[in-house]
Design a protein around this motif. Sequence first.
Motif, PDB file in Angstrom:
ATOM      1  N   LYS A 146      11.320   7.835   1.820  1.00  0.00           N
ATOM      2  CA  LYS A 146      11.636   9.638   0.725  1.00  0.00           C
ATOM      3  C   LYS A 146      12.044   8.944  -0.801  1.00  0.00           C
ATOM      4  O   LYS A 146      12.908   9.050  -1.240  1.00  0.00           O
ATOM      5  N   SER A 147      12.573   7.490  -0.508  1.00  0.00           N
ATOM      6  CA  SER A 147      13.011   6.612  -2.430  1.00  0.00           C
ATOM      7  C   SER A 147      12.773   7.376  -3.132  1.00  0.00           C
ATOM      8  O   SER A 147      13.842   7.482  -4.180  1.00  0.00           O
ATOM      9  N   THR A 148      11.949   8.332  -3.459  1.00  0.00           N
ATOM     10  CA  THR A 148      11.894   8.245  -4.778  1.00  0.00           C
ATOM     11  C   THR A 148      11.344  10.272  -5.402  1.00  0.00           C
ATOM     12  O   THR A 148      11.107  10.487  -6.599  1.00  0.00           O
ATOM     13  N   PHE A 149      12.333  11.065  -3.938  1.00  0.00           N
ATOM     14  CA  PHE A 149      12.546  11.894  -4.054  1.00  0.00           C
ATOM     15  C   PHE A 149      13.571  12.183  -4.623  1.00  0.00           C
ATOM     16  O   PHE A 149      14.863  11.082  -4.061  1.00  0.00           O
TER      17      PHE A 149
ATOM     18  N   ARG B  39       0.699  -1.677  -0.060  1.00  0.00           N
ATOM     19  CA  ARG B  39      -0.317   0.429  -0.272  1.00  0.00           C
ATOM     20  C   ARG B  39       0.580   1.091   0.129  1.00  0.00           C
ATOM     21  O   ARG B  39       0.763   2.040  -1.098  1.00  0.00           O
ATOM     22  N   ALA B  40       2.429   1.545   0.977  1.00  0.00           N
ATOM     23  CA  ALA B  40       3.389   2.755   1.115  1.00  0.00           C
ATOM     24  C   ALA B  40       3.767   3.017  -0.258  1.00  0.00           C
ATOM     25  O   ALA B  40       3.899   3.836  -0.914  1.00  0.00           O
ATOM     26  N   ARG B  41       4.022   1.690  -1.005  1.00  0.00           N
ATOM     27  CA  ARG B  41       4.554   2.091  -2.403  1.00  0.00           C
ATOM     28  C   ARG B  41       3.254   2.212  -3.816  1.00  0.00           C
ATOM     29  O   ARG B  41       3.740   2.831  -4.083  1.00  0.00           O
TER      30      ARG B  41
ATOM     31  N   LEU C 119      12.445   3.680  -6.934  1.00  0.00           N
ATOM     32  CA  LEU C 119      10.687   3.573  -5.996  1.00  0.00           C
ATOM     33  C   LEU C 119      10.509   3.250  -5.421  1.00  0.00           C
ATOM     34  O   LEU C 119      11.806   3.643  -4.506  1.00  0.00           O
ATOM     35  N   PRO C 120       9.127   3.475  -5.769  1.00  0.00           N
ATOM     36  CA  PRO C 120       8.702   3.830  -4.822  1.00  0.00           C
ATOM     37  C   PRO C 120       8.731   2.788  -3.423  1.00  0.00           C
ATOM     38  O   PRO C 120       8.985   2.194  -3.200  1.00  0.00           O
TER      39      PRO C 120
END
Length: 375
Positions: free
Chosen positions: A350-353, A194-196, A343-344
């Motif tokens: 914060k990985s996709t930022f 869900r978080a992704r 990737l999300p």
Amino acid sequence: MANSWRRERWDSLRLLTPNWQSRLPGLRYDGADPDGYMTMGEVTEFVERFAKVSRAPVRTGVTVTSVRGADDGYRVVTSDGEIACRTVVIASGACNRPSVPPLSAGVPAPVEQLTPFDYRDPGRLPDGGVLVVGASATGVQLAAEIRRSGRPVTLSVGEHVRLPRLYRGRDVLWWMDASGVWDQRYDEVDDLTRARRLPSPQLVGTPERATLDLNALTALGVEVAGKWATVRDGRALFSGGLRNVFSLADLKMNRLLDTFDEWALTSGRDGEFDSPERFAPTAAPGSARLQFDLRSGEIRSIVWATGFQPDYSWLDVPVTDGKGRLRHEGGVVDSPGLYALGLPVLRRRKSTFIHGIEDDAREVIDHLAGHLAAR
Ligand SMILES: Cc1cc2nc3c(=O)[nH]c(=O)nc-3n(C[C@H](O)[C@H](O)[C@H](O)COP(=O)(O)OP(=O)(O)OC[C@H]3O[C@@H](n4cnc5c(N)ncnc54)[C@H](O)[C@@H]3O)c2cc1C
């Protein structure tokens, strides 16, 4: 270089993350406006500067057309020859293609359909009503810009993430950073799937640092409708229950603000900020329309702001699931020597930022080095 920022974004877009937060390993924003938000030209320059600072051997204008397993790792076929590699890091981005729902096929022909990749500015849309589908960062930004051009705009709203731009005098993303929410690790998140899939927050980067939630859009004259459910006989049918959708987004925002307040207290920094505040609930329209006749001429164009997805059509290694997502554990892909970044919630929220890459990269590259050393 910086291809996605150069070619796949609309003209007025600015980052929704503040300048001080744009940091890459060995490069930090050092301009005069740390609390501002970069234009696309500035993002491109920032990425170009990083290429110089990092002295990475960048080859621009080269397309990878295939990656497949080979005896000693992988064989990468590019538009500029082949490369044999022992390891490959897939950093091709999470947003290569706009996601457009299949119901778009039922939209009658005179209505023009665009994705955020096609959209540049409101002047290129046909005159008349515009339906923007999706109320996350892209949808709210485009709805506001198109409405300001004088066109009637309806925004179709599903699940969304509401955030104020400023909270207690600081950028809301400062709070995400300081309180540790953004550093939450993928193996600590309750429901990772869900978080992704969480939509992007309703935020815009403007010099005024203004909030762009649904109340702000309604004040601009944007009409709000429910989630687009189906097309029948040329009619777009929308779900009801907007009130519930709004309450859920308000509830989640307030929970996040509670987390920030708790952090301020426990860290002993509460006195540094303005008092805690709570924002007016999202106002539901008295009677949201449940259908539009797409043949009546009221809606002349539709902008699909329904998200983005990665494109792995060039990846000839069986590591994607039925939905085209990469199978990986914190960036360690399900094939020895293959890794992913960007990737999300890859390893952190914060990985996709832009600023999310540094910590993830360090850990993924540690694993990669271990893989090479073990051989
Ligand atoms: C509309 C929008 C707004 C955003 N706003 C923000 C923001 O305000 N702040 C923020 O921090 N992040 C923002 N993001 C997220 C942002 O995309 C990432 O922070 C950052 O760009 C991720 O960098 P990346 O290198 O992982 O992916 P990308 O920037 O997508 O770069 C991937 C690169 O790989 C290339 N590529 C893909 N396939 C191939 C292939 N087969 N061969 C060769 N090259 C290939 C692409 O062309 C692209 O140049 C936004 C994203 C979108 C879509």
